[in-house]
Design a protein around this motif. Structure first.
Motif, PDB file in Angstrom:
ATOM      1  N   UNK A 169       0.625  10.725   5.673  1.00 43.73           N
ATOM      2  CA  UNK A 169       1.189   9.504   5.099  1.00 43.73           C
ATOM      3  C   UNK A 169       0.816   9.419   3.621  1.00 43.73           C
ATOM      4  N   UNK A 170       1.763   8.933   2.815  1.00 41.93           N
ATOM      5  CA  UNK A 170       1.531   8.705   1.395  1.00 41.93           C
ATOM      6  C   UNK A 170       1.773   7.228   1.103  1.00 41.93           C
ATOM      7  N   UNK A 171       0.744   6.524   0.639  1.00 39.75           N
ATOM      8  CA  UNK A 171       0.914   5.142   0.209  1.00 39.75           C
ATOM      9  C   UNK A 171       1.206   5.169  -1.287  1.00 39.75           C
ATOM     10  N   UNK A 172       2.456   4.867  -1.640  1.00 43.11           N
ATOM     11  CA  UNK A 172       2.910   5.000  -3.025  1.00 43.11           C
ATOM     12  C   UNK A 172       3.230   3.659  -3.659  1.00 43.11           C
ATOM     13  N   UNK A 173       2.930   2.564  -2.981  1.00 38.97           N
ATOM     14  CA  UNK A 173       3.267   1.230  -3.462  1.00 38.97           C
ATOM     15  C   UNK A 173       2.105   0.281  -3.249  1.00 38.97           C
TER      16      UNK A 173
END
Length: 234
Positions: A108-112
């Protein structure tokens, strides 16, 4: 900050370079990559998709947003879940927070940024489904819950089985310590660790100030007037 301004601030090739470098460096567990990146809006999700697809013929990414029709979503989710399909990256906005089950996710990538602990945990939960051949979920947070700034500590507070504490040693910066859940490891970049330690220290000072203010208010109410030195002499 409005969504359009955030998208402008986050849709940068230099930032995409950083994201891809760390995602490839940290890797994934399982037979193939199955990475979901949570974006701030439709334009941001499309930017990340185009940026990754432009890098290599072997990288296949797709955007899934509120503008994607239910039929298109189902088709993309099916491809993403197929171990033989080259689609390994999904960048999403306004979808996939709940009600969708994709056990194949292993990264998972948290980009916000987000102010909501509930939303953070919902998104984290997308990668916690059991899947054959995958024992480890890799989670990379590139933004933190930093609106307001105090929210930056919430992910650690949510994932820690104890309380956050500052540990100081002579001649060194104070470090933030916590207890990760069994089977989990939380790794912070050096700069992030320093920022969070400074934030925890500031919050500790604020807490002490608030306690003093509350004690003063209680004493004033008990005396019926502002306290004076004479009130503390026998």
């Amino acid at each position: 900050m409005f969504t359009s301004e955030l998208e402008d601030a986050l849709s940068l090739e230099t930032r995409a370079d950083l994201i891809v470098r760390h995602a490839l460096e940290k890797g994934y567990d399982g037979g193939r990559r199955a990475t979901v990146g949570f974006c701030v809006g439709v334009r941001h999700a499309r930017f990340m998709t185009h940026s990754l697809n432009a890098r290599s013929h072997t990288v296949v990414a797709a955007a899934v947003t509120g503008d994607t029709t239910p039929e298109e979503r189902r088709a993309l989710y099916a491809r993403f879940s197929d171990s033989h399909d080259p689609l390994e990256w999904l960048f999403v906005a306004d979808v996939l927070n709940e009600g969708v089950d994709l056990p194949a996710i292993n990264s998972l990538l948290f980009l916000r940024p987000t102010e909501s602990l509930g939303l953070f945990l919902q998104q984290l939960g997308r990668g916690l489904r059991l899947h054959p051949g995958t024992e480890v979920l890799t989670v990379l947070d590139f933004v933190g819950m930093n609106q307001p700034a105090t929210s930056a500590l919430l992910p650690l507070q949510a994932l820690s089985s104890g309380t956050l504490a500052l540990q100081a040693s002579p001649g060194h910066h104070a470090t933030l310590t916590w207890t990760a859940p069994p089977g989990c490891e939380i790794i912070l970049e050096d700069r992030t660790a320093r920022v969070l330690a400074d934030l925890q220290r500031t919050l500790g000072r604020s807490s002490a100030t608030e306690k003093l203010a509350a004690a003063y208010s209680a004493l004033r109410a008990d005396l019926g007037k502002p306290p004076a030195p004479a009130d503390f002499t026998g």
